[in-house]
Design a protein around this motif. Structure first.
Motif, short mmCIF file in Angstrom:
data_model
loop_
_atom_site.label_atom_id
_atom_site.label_comp_id
_atom_site.label_asym_id
_atom_site.label_seq_id
_atom_site.Cartn_x
_atom_site.Cartn_y
_atom_site.Cartn_z
N ASP A 82 8.30 8.87 -3.65
CA ASP A 82 8.61 10.05 -4.46
C ASP A 82 8.34 9.74 -5.93
OD1 ASP A 82 10.80 8.60 -5.44
OD2 ASP A 82 12.28 9.76 -4.32
N ARG A 83 8.67 10.68 -6.80
CA ARG A 83 8.39 10.53 -8.23
C ARG A 83 9.13 9.35 -8.86
NH1 ARG A 83 8.36 16.86 -10.06
NH2 ARG A 83 6.66 17.40 -8.66
N ASN A 84 10.24 8.94 -8.23
CA ASN A 84 11.03 7.83 -8.75
C ASN A 84 10.62 6.48 -8.16
OD1 ASN A 84 12.66 9.60 -10.30
ND2 ASN A 84 13.80 10.11 -8.45
N GLY A 85 9.56 6.49 -7.33
CA GLY A 85 9.09 5.26 -6.71
C GLY A 85 9.88 4.85 -5.48
N LYS A 86 10.66 5.77 -4.93
CA LYS A 86 11.47 5.50 -3.74
C LYS A 86 10.69 5.90 -2.49
CE LYS A 86 15.64 4.76 -1.94
NZ LYS A 86 16.10 3.42 -1.77
N LEU A 87 10.72 5.03 -1.49
CA LEU A 87 10.02 5.30 -0.23
C LEU A 87 10.68 6.49 0.48
CD1 LEU A 87 7.81 4.20 1.76
CD2 LEU A 87 9.70 3.08 2.94
N THR A 88 9.89 7.50 0.80
CA THR A 88 10.40 8.68 1.49
C THR A 88 9.76 8.90 2.85
OG1 THR A 88 8.83 10.08 0.30
CG2 THR A 88 11.05 9.88 -0.62
N GLY A 89 8.66 8.20 3.12
CA GLY A 89 7.98 8.37 4.40
C GLY A 89 6.79 7.45 4.52
N PHE A 112 0.83 -1.20 0.00
CA PHE A 112 0.00 0.00 0.00
C PHE A 112 0.86 1.25 0.00
CE2 PHE A 112 -2.36 -3.41 2.12
CZ PHE A 112 -3.44 -3.50 1.25
N THR A 113 0.70 2.06 -1.07
CA THR A 113 1.49 3.28 -1.21
C THR A 113 0.66 4.40 -1.82
OG1 THR A 113 2.29 2.71 -3.42
CG2 THR A 113 3.64 1.99 -1.56
N VAL A 114 1.13 5.62 -1.58
CA VAL A 114 0.61 6.82 -2.24
C VAL A 114 1.83 7.65 -2.65
CG1 VAL A 114 -1.57 6.86 -0.94
CG2 VAL A 114 0.42 8.12 -0.07
N SER A 115 1.62 8.64 -3.47
CA SER A 115 2.72 9.52 -3.86
C SER A 115 2.80 10.71 -2.90
CB SER A 115 2.53 10.02 -5.29
OG SER A 115 1.58 11.06 -5.33
N ILE A 168 2.55 7.52 6.21
CA ILE A 168 1.45 8.26 6.83
C ILE A 168 0.53 7.26 7.50
CG2 ILE A 168 -0.60 9.68 6.48
CD1 ILE A 168 0.79 11.02 4.18
N SER A 169 0.20 7.56 8.75
CA SER A 169 -0.74 6.71 9.50
C SER A 169 -2.01 7.50 9.78
CB SER A 169 -0.11 6.26 10.81
OG SER A 169 0.06 7.37 11.67
N GLN A 170 -3.02 6.79 10.22
CA GLN A 170 -4.25 7.46 10.61
C GLN A 170 -3.98 8.47 11.73
OE1 GLN A 170 -6.74 4.09 11.57
NE2 GLN A 170 -7.78 4.21 9.60
N SER A 171 -3.06 8.14 12.62
CA SER A 171 -2.78 9.07 13.72
C SER A 171 -2.06 10.33 13.21
CB SER A 171 -1.99 8.40 14.84
OG SER A 171 -0.74 7.96 14.39
N ASP A 172 -1.27 10.20 12.14
CA ASP A 172 -0.67 11.40 11.54
C ASP A 172 -1.76 12.35 11.05
OD1 ASP A 172 2.06 10.69 11.85
OD2 ASP A 172 1.99 9.48 10.02
N ILE A 173 -2.75 11.80 10.39
CA ILE A 173 -3.85 12.62 9.88
C ILE A 173 -4.62 13.24 11.04
CG2 ILE A 173 -6.02 12.58 8.58
CD1 ILE A 173 -4.70 10.34 6.83
N SER A 174 -4.88 12.47 12.06
CA SER A 174 -5.59 12.98 13.22
C SER A 174 -4.80 14.07 13.94
CB SER A 174 -5.88 11.82 14.19
OG SER A 174 -6.43 12.30 15.38
N ASP A 175 -3.52 13.79 14.22
CA ASP A 175 -2.69 14.72 15.00
C ASP A 175 -2.25 15.96 14.23
OD1 ASP A 175 -2.90 12.84 17.00
OD2 ASP A 175 -0.84 12.11 16.80
N LYS A 176 -1.91 15.78 12.96
CA LYS A 176 -1.31 16.88 12.19
C LYS A 176 -2.29 17.64 11.31
CE LYS A 176 3.03 14.33 12.04
NZ LYS A 176 3.95 13.57 11.16
N VAL A 177 -3.48 17.10 11.16
CA VAL A 177 -4.47 17.76 10.31
C VAL A 177 -5.73 18.08 11.11
CG1 VAL A 177 -5.80 17.64 8.16
CG2 VAL A 177 -3.52 16.62 8.28
N ARG A 220 -4.10 0.96 8.26
CA ARG A 220 -3.89 2.10 9.14
C ARG A 220 -2.68 2.95 8.76
NH1 ARG A 220 -7.05 2.12 13.52
NH2 ARG A 220 -8.14 0.24 14.07
N THR A 221 -1.81 2.41 7.92
CA THR A 221 -0.59 3.11 7.54
C THR A 221 -0.27 2.81 6.09
OG1 THR A 221 0.24 2.88 9.80
CG2 THR A 221 1.85 3.45 8.13
N VAL A 222 0.31 3.79 5.41
CA VAL A 222 0.64 3.64 4.00
C VAL A 222 2.02 4.24 3.74
CG1 VAL A 222 -0.51 5.80 3.36
CG2 VAL A 222 -0.28 4.02 1.67
N GLY A 223 2.77 3.61 2.83
CA GLY A 223 4.06 4.14 2.43
C GLY A 223 3.87 5.31 1.47
N VAL A 224 4.80 6.27 1.52
CA VAL A 224 4.76 7.44 0.64
C VAL A 224 5.99 7.37 -0.28
CG1 VAL A 224 4.68 9.95 0.48
CG2 VAL A 224 3.61 8.79 2.43
#
Length: 144
Positions: free
Chosen positions: A41-48, A14-17, A50-59, A35-39
């Motif tokens: 970059d444009r080259n398909g390299k994992l850079t981070g 499971f990934t998003v850009s 995001i979890s549900q708690s990131d969305i809750s806490d940071k947004v 509950r969590t997804v890999g992020v």
């Protein structure tokens, strides 16, 4: 048991850009029931991640608009990684030491292969304990 034994049969990673809106990330998490997804970059390299708690806490907790924010704005960049060779016991210790519920799984070349959650590990532990209990019960109360 090792990480590879547990996640080797998984078909989907499971990934998003980085450019995906946080709103779309939340919908993706809900749709995939994770509950969590890999992020990536444009080259398909994992850079981070995001979890549900990131969305809750940071947004949500900051009253920010998820439609206007990108995944790269809120993703966690400090990643704790393991390879398929790691034992599940070692993984649990890493999770506890770092206060996290997911580990990034990388292959031998350092490519992202998915995530291991504490729920995955607990499912194995529970299954092992049930098998032990069943064996003990059969020993103590043999069928006649």
């Amino acid at each position: 048991m090792k990480v590879g034994d547990l996640i080797g049969s998984r078909r989907e990673v499971f990934t998003v850009s980085e450019e995906t809106s946080v709103h779309e990330v939340a919908q993706y998490l809900r749709g995939k029931q994770v509950r969590t997804v890999g992020v990536l970059d444009r080259n398909g390299k994992l850079t981070g991640v995001i979890s549900q708690s990131d969305i809750s806490d940071k947004v949500a907790a900051e009253n920010k608009c998820p439609a206007w924010m990108k995944a790269s704005d809120i993703m966690t960049r400090e990643l704790v990684t393991v390879t398929a060779e790691r034992s599940l016991d070692e993984c649990l210790m890493l999770m506890e030491q770092n206060g996290i519920f997911h580990l990034i799984v990388l292959d031998e070349e350092g490519e992202f292969r998915g995530m291991l959650s504490v729920k995955d590990i607990l499912r194995v532990v529970a299954s092992d304990e049930k098998a032990r209990a069943d064996l003990l019960e059969a020993f103590i109360f043999p069928l006649r």
